[in-house]
Structure formats: C-alpha cells, structure tokens
Write an enzyme that holds these catalytic residues in place. Structure first.
Site, short mmCIF file in Angstrom:
data_model
loop_
_atom_site.label_atom_id
_atom_site.label_comp_id
_atom_site.label_asym_id
_atom_site.label_seq_id
_atom_site.Cartn_x
_atom_site.Cartn_y
_atom_site.Cartn_z
N SER A 35 4.57 -1.51 -0.37
CA SER A 35 3.76 -0.34 -0.70
C SER A 35 4.24 0.26 -2.03
CB SER A 35 3.85 0.70 0.41
OG SER A 35 2.90 1.72 0.22
N ARG A 44 10.88 0.01 13.03
CA ARG A 44 10.03 -0.65 12.03
C ARG A 44 10.26 -2.16 12.06
NH1 ARG A 44 6.57 1.55 7.53
NH2 ARG A 44 6.47 3.74 8.06
N THR A 97 6.87 5.32 0.67
CA THR A 97 5.59 6.01 0.78
C THR A 97 5.33 6.52 2.19
OG1 THR A 97 4.46 3.89 1.18
CG2 THR A 97 4.58 4.67 -1.11
N GLU A 112 0.51 -3.14 -1.61
CA GLU A 112 -0.44 -2.05 -1.40
C GLU A 112 -0.35 -1.12 -2.60
OE1 GLU A 112 -1.45 1.45 1.84
OE2 GLU A 112 0.63 1.16 1.20
N LEU A 113 -1.47 -0.95 -3.31
CA LEU A 113 -1.52 -0.04 -4.44
C LEU A 113 -1.99 1.33 -3.93
CD1 LEU A 113 -3.16 -2.38 -7.12
CD2 LEU A 113 -0.72 -2.00 -6.66
N ARG A 114 -1.07 2.28 -3.86
CA ARG A 114 -1.39 3.62 -3.39
C ARG A 114 -1.95 4.44 -4.56
NH1 ARG A 114 0.87 6.06 1.14
NH2 ARG A 114 -0.15 7.91 0.28
N ARG A 133 -5.30 7.28 -0.04
CA ARG A 133 -5.06 7.97 1.22
C ARG A 133 -5.53 9.42 1.17
NH1 ARG A 133 -5.47 5.79 4.53
NH2 ARG A 133 -3.74 4.34 4.55
N HIS A 190 -3.06 8.12 11.16
CA HIS A 190 -1.68 8.56 10.99
C HIS A 190 -1.39 9.80 11.82
CE1 HIS A 190 -2.90 6.25 7.48
NE2 HIS A 190 -1.64 5.95 7.29
N GLN A 200 10.50 4.31 6.23
CA GLN A 200 10.13 3.00 5.68
C GLN A 200 11.38 2.22 5.28
OE1 GLN A 200 7.74 2.71 1.91
NE2 GLN A 200 6.13 2.26 3.37
N LYS A 208 -4.78 -0.12 11.84
CA LYS A 208 -3.40 0.28 11.58
C LYS A 208 -3.11 1.66 12.15
CE LYS A 208 -1.92 1.91 7.62
NZ LYS A 208 -1.61 2.01 6.18
#
Length: 215
Positions: free
Chosen positions: A6, A174, A193, A31-33, A64, A111, A197, A138
């Site tokens: 991420s 995780r 992110t 993952e491009l946030r 997001r 989330h 994590q 997810k």
C-alpha cells in the site's frame, strides 16, 4: 493469496521509489492510495500504473472515503476511477456507498475503526458484494483476539475475501490472515496506511512459507 504493497500517493518521486521497493520485496500488487494526493488536479497516476507493470506488479487504485479512513474527498474521485478502469487496474470502493462497480475488477470494502461489526453484518455485506459481481470483498476491522477474528472471517460468503485486523498489537493477526486464506494481504513499504500494518517483506515471507501465492 496475494501480497499488496500500500503506497500513499503524495510525491511522484517517492511513489516511484516505493513501487520499485515493492517489487524488490516480492509484492504481487501495489495499491495507489490516491486520497493522499491533496491537490485539486487529478493525480498523474497512469504513468505509475505503467511503471508498476514494468516491474511485474498488478495495480489497485483506491480513493478512500474520509468516513472509512481516507485523507480527504477530492473532486476528481469519479474521474480517477474512470481512468483506472480504462487502464485495466483494480478499483477499491466502499461497499456501503457504491452505486455501480467502477472497474471490471472491483474490490468492495468496509472498515471498522472503533469496534468490530455486529454479528451477521459481514455476511450481509459480503453477500451484497458477491451479488454485485465484485472481484473481491475486503474487511478491515479492529479486533482483540484470534477467536473473534476467526468468527468474523468465517462469516463472509464471498470466495475472494480479504481480512485486515487493525489496531495496536495486531501485527501477528495480520500475518495469521494468510493462514485463514485472506485473498489479499496488505503491507507497507514506507509509511503505514492503516494501524497495525506489517511490512510487505514480512507478508511475502509468510505467504511463501505457506506456499499460497496466487488464486
């Protein structure tokens, strides 16, 4: 099962470095946030998709929503997803808010930052994602112990479910997600992110030890 790096999309030079670092760490996806890009103009992310693919990485594009952990709500959100779709990237959108899937491969996500979902909620949302034709579903949630986490995981009816425990001290959970068969497993190559994590390198080692890379 896949490892996802991420990446906060802030400075182009930094994003390039993190894409290369992700490939070196053995990631399958980046993952491009894009919500980290706090300018009014649409971020120039298409060249980053091309760069990632040159390094053998698939790409997830995420803008997001602030209510689910995003940095801000940019005016170019819809445009960015259209561009991502045309480029063949995966798009991640919130399952509670989507009206139609923005990409052929779409992740519908949810989330929970304050408390875990109520019993049956994951089942209901995963069913919605499945019926909508989402590529994956997810769930990222605060969780305190493995038994409760396992119960939440077992609620999902989507065959491609990704689970991410969040919060301080959840790093071991995780890594345990891979043991449960989490379809996507997110890690960092720089700034985290999400709370709890772990690094992408830790994830790739865990997945390789399980012999579970890929579908």
């Amino acid at each position: 099962m896949y490892a996802v790096a991420s990446i906060p999309f802030t400075d182009l030079g930094q994003v390039k470095k993190l894409i290369i670092k992700s490939a070196a760490a053995g990631a399958d996806f980046v993952e491009l946030r894009l919500d980290y890009w706090t300018r009014k103009e649409t971020p120039p992310f298409l060249e980053m998709i091309e760069l990632a693919r040159n390094y053998g990485l698939d790409v997830i594009v995420t803008v997001r929503d602030p209510e689910e952990g995003g940095v801000w709500s940019p005016p170019w959100r819809g445009e960015a997803y259209e561009m991502a779709s045309e480029a063949g990237a995966v798009c991640d959108v919130e399952v509670k808010k989507f009206k139609e899937l923005p990409c052929d491969r779409a992740i519908l996500s949810v989330h929970y930052f304050r408390k875990p979902p109520r019993e049956g909620e994951v089942r209901k949302l995963s069913q919605r994602a499945l019926e909508a034709g989402a590529w994956a579903f997810k769930v990222a949630t605060v969780v305190t112990d493995f038994p409760s986490y396992f119960l939440l995981f077992s609620e999902s009816v989507h065959p491609r479910t990704a689970f991410m425990p969040m919060g301080e001290g959840t790093e071991a959970l995780r890594l345990a997600s891979a043991l449960l068969g989490s379809f996507l497993n997110y890690g960092s190559v720089g700034e985290a992110t999400a709370p709890g994590q772990v690094s992408v390198r830790q994830l790739t080692k865990a997945l390789s030890a399980l012999g579970g890379r890929g579908d």
